[in-house]
Design a protein around this motif. Structure first.
Motif, PDB file in Angstrom:
ATOM      1  N   MET A 134      -2.731  10.223  32.722  1.00  0.00           N
ATOM      2  CA  MET A 134      -1.620   9.471  32.121  1.00  0.00           C
ATOM      3  C   MET A 134      -1.753   7.977  32.394  1.00  0.00           C
ATOM      4  O   MET A 134      -1.465   7.145  31.512  1.00  0.00           O
ATOM      5  N   PHE A 135      -2.191   7.637  33.615  1.00  0.00           N
ATOM      6  CA  PHE A 135      -2.375   6.221  33.949  1.00  0.00           C
ATOM      7  C   PHE A 135      -3.436   5.582  33.063  1.00  0.00           C
ATOM      8  O   PHE A 135      -3.238   4.485  32.516  1.00  0.00           O
ATOM      9  N   LEU A 136      -4.566   6.265  32.912  1.00  0.00           N
ATOM     10  CA  LEU A 136      -5.632   5.716  32.073  1.00  0.00           C
ATOM     11  C   LEU A 136      -5.191   5.623  30.615  1.00  0.00           C
ATOM     12  O   LEU A 136      -5.544   4.662  29.917  1.00  0.00           O
ATOM     13  N   TYR A 137      -4.423   6.599  30.165  1.00  0.00           N
ATOM     14  CA  TYR A 137      -3.916   6.570  28.787  1.00  0.00           C
ATOM     15  C   TYR A 137      -2.997   5.364  28.583  1.00  0.00           C
ATOM     16  O   TYR A 137      -3.112   4.649  27.572  1.00  0.00           O
ATOM     17  N   PHE A 143      -3.953  -2.110  26.615  1.00  0.00           N
ATOM     18  CA  PHE A 143      -5.115  -2.970  26.354  1.00  0.00           C
ATOM     19  C   PHE A 143      -5.357  -3.117  24.847  1.00  0.00           C
ATOM     20  O   PHE A 143      -5.624  -4.214  24.349  1.00  0.00           O
ATOM     21  N   ILE A 144      -5.269  -2.007  24.129  1.00  0.00           N
ATOM     22  CA  ILE A 144      -5.526  -2.048  22.680  1.00  0.00           C
ATOM     23  C   ILE A 144      -4.497  -2.916  21.970  1.00  0.00           C
ATOM     24  O   ILE A 144      -4.837  -3.766  21.134  1.00  0.00           O
ATOM     25  N   TRP A 179       3.715  -2.991  29.646  1.00  0.00           N
ATOM     26  CA  TRP A 179       3.682  -1.649  30.206  1.00  0.00           C
ATOM     27  C   TRP A 179       3.831  -0.624  29.090  1.00  0.00           C
ATOM     28  O   TRP A 179       4.161  -0.970  27.948  1.00  0.00           O
ATOM     29  N   PHE A 180       3.567   0.625  29.443  1.00  0.00           N
ATOM     30  CA  PHE A 180       3.688   1.719  28.475  1.00  0.00           C
ATOM     31  C   PHE A 180       4.896   2.552  28.847  1.00  0.00           C
ATOM     32  O   PHE A 180       4.994   3.077  29.963  1.00  0.00           O
ATOM     33  N   VAL A 187       4.171   1.135  23.520  1.00  0.00           N
ATOM     34  CA  VAL A 187       3.812  -0.021  24.343  1.00  0.00           C
ATOM     35  C   VAL A 187       4.970  -1.014  24.282  1.00  0.00           C
ATOM     36  O   VAL A 187       5.511  -1.296  23.211  1.00  0.00           O
ATOM     37  N   THR A 188       5.354  -1.532  25.443  1.00  0.00           N
ATOM     38  CA  THR A 188       6.508  -2.432  25.536  1.00  0.00           C
ATOM     39  C   THR A 188       6.093  -3.726  26.228  1.00  0.00           C
ATOM     40  O   THR A 188       5.237  -3.724  27.108  1.00  0.00           O
ATOM     41  N   PHE A 189       6.719  -4.805  25.798  1.00  0.00           N
ATOM     42  CA  PHE A 189       6.433  -6.117  26.386  1.00  0.00           C
ATOM     43  C   PHE A 189       7.755  -6.817  26.697  1.00  0.00           C
ATOM     44  O   PHE A 189       8.711  -6.746  25.923  1.00  0.00           O
TER      45      PHE A 189
END
Length: 255
Positions: A134-137, A143-144, A179-180, A187-189
């Protein structure tokens, strides 16, 4: 020295482990092995048989009684069984049965603890694998999106200062946080500009398939698509913000 087997009456050597007449364990051998350690040590040095290998070399250990043997092998005592279970003919590689000669110790609680420990270890490993996945996802999704550009369909004479959301937000905001959000799978900013205004953005897919800001909140107030075109009204200006060095340490001159 010769002794008499009490099961069949055959004369056998006192050092024999199993009676060649009936195939049963000779009690005299059991007493000699357990009561005379020096003699056993001498025999072990002579034939190379270690104590730990005794139950492997002798299919039915001396600790088993004749009644126990009959429960373990219905053919016990027959010529076929004597031949099959004789130490000289025994091959552990061909023994597919549960080891009848292994001596169990304890009440069995240790076995239950082992099963529980193995199960708990597998659960912990599974949780770790899921957490790392989940962390890598989440890192990959952030990143994308942060390295994605948006086509505003501008005239050729209008040049944007930034080529991705990450560059645009770094230029426009004083504080940035990506963060996700697993609760919405988006994805949230969150960013705070130089005037202290907080922007919160949630990314998604625009009708044309591009990655765009689908939800925008400014100081907690939600900006809807009915009120304004979020991308053209708010995000375009961030892509046009000139890049500048905001931290003195980035110039290499120190603080």
């Amino acid at each position: 020295m010769k002794i008499t087997c009490r099961f069949c009456g055959a004369n056998v050597d006192s050092s024999a482990k199993i009676c060649p007449g009936c195939g049963k364990v000779i009690p005299a051998y059991k007493g000699a092995e357990l009561g005379n350690k020096n003699q056993f040590s001498t025999d072990r040095e002579r034939d190379g048989l270690a104590v730990s290998r005794l139950t492997t070399q002798t299919p039915y250990a001396a600790t088993r009684s004749g009644r126990q043997m009959e429960k373990l092998d219905e053919n016990y005592g027959t010529p076929k069984a004597r031949k099959e279970h004789h130490p000289d003919n025994y091959d552990p590689r061909k023994d597919t049965k549960t080891s009848p000669y292994s001596t169990g110790t304890g009440s069995g609680k240790q076995a239950y603890r082992s099963v529980f420990s193995n199960g708990l270890a597998n659960v912990i490993k599974f949780i770790i694998i899921i957490t790392v996945g989940m962390f890598l996802y989440a890192v990959g999704k952030v990143f994308i999106v942060s390295h994605t550009n948006y086509d505003f369909n501008l005239n050729d004479n209008i040049q944007l200062e930034s080529s991705s959301y990450g560059e645009a937000f770094d230029s426009y905001f004083e504080q940035c946080r990506w963060w996700f959000d697993f609760s919405v799978n988006k994805v949230t900013f969150t960013g705070i500009d130089k005037d202290g205004v907080e922007y919160k953005m949630v990314f998604g897919r625009a009708p044309d398939g591009q990655t765009a800001v689908k939800e925008l909140r400014i100081d907690g107030k939600k900006i809807t698509t009915e009120d304004a075109d979020i991308m053209s009204t708010y995000i375009l200006g961030m892509f046009m913000t000139p890049k500048e060095i905001k931290h003195v340490s980035a110039t290499g001159k120190g603080l």
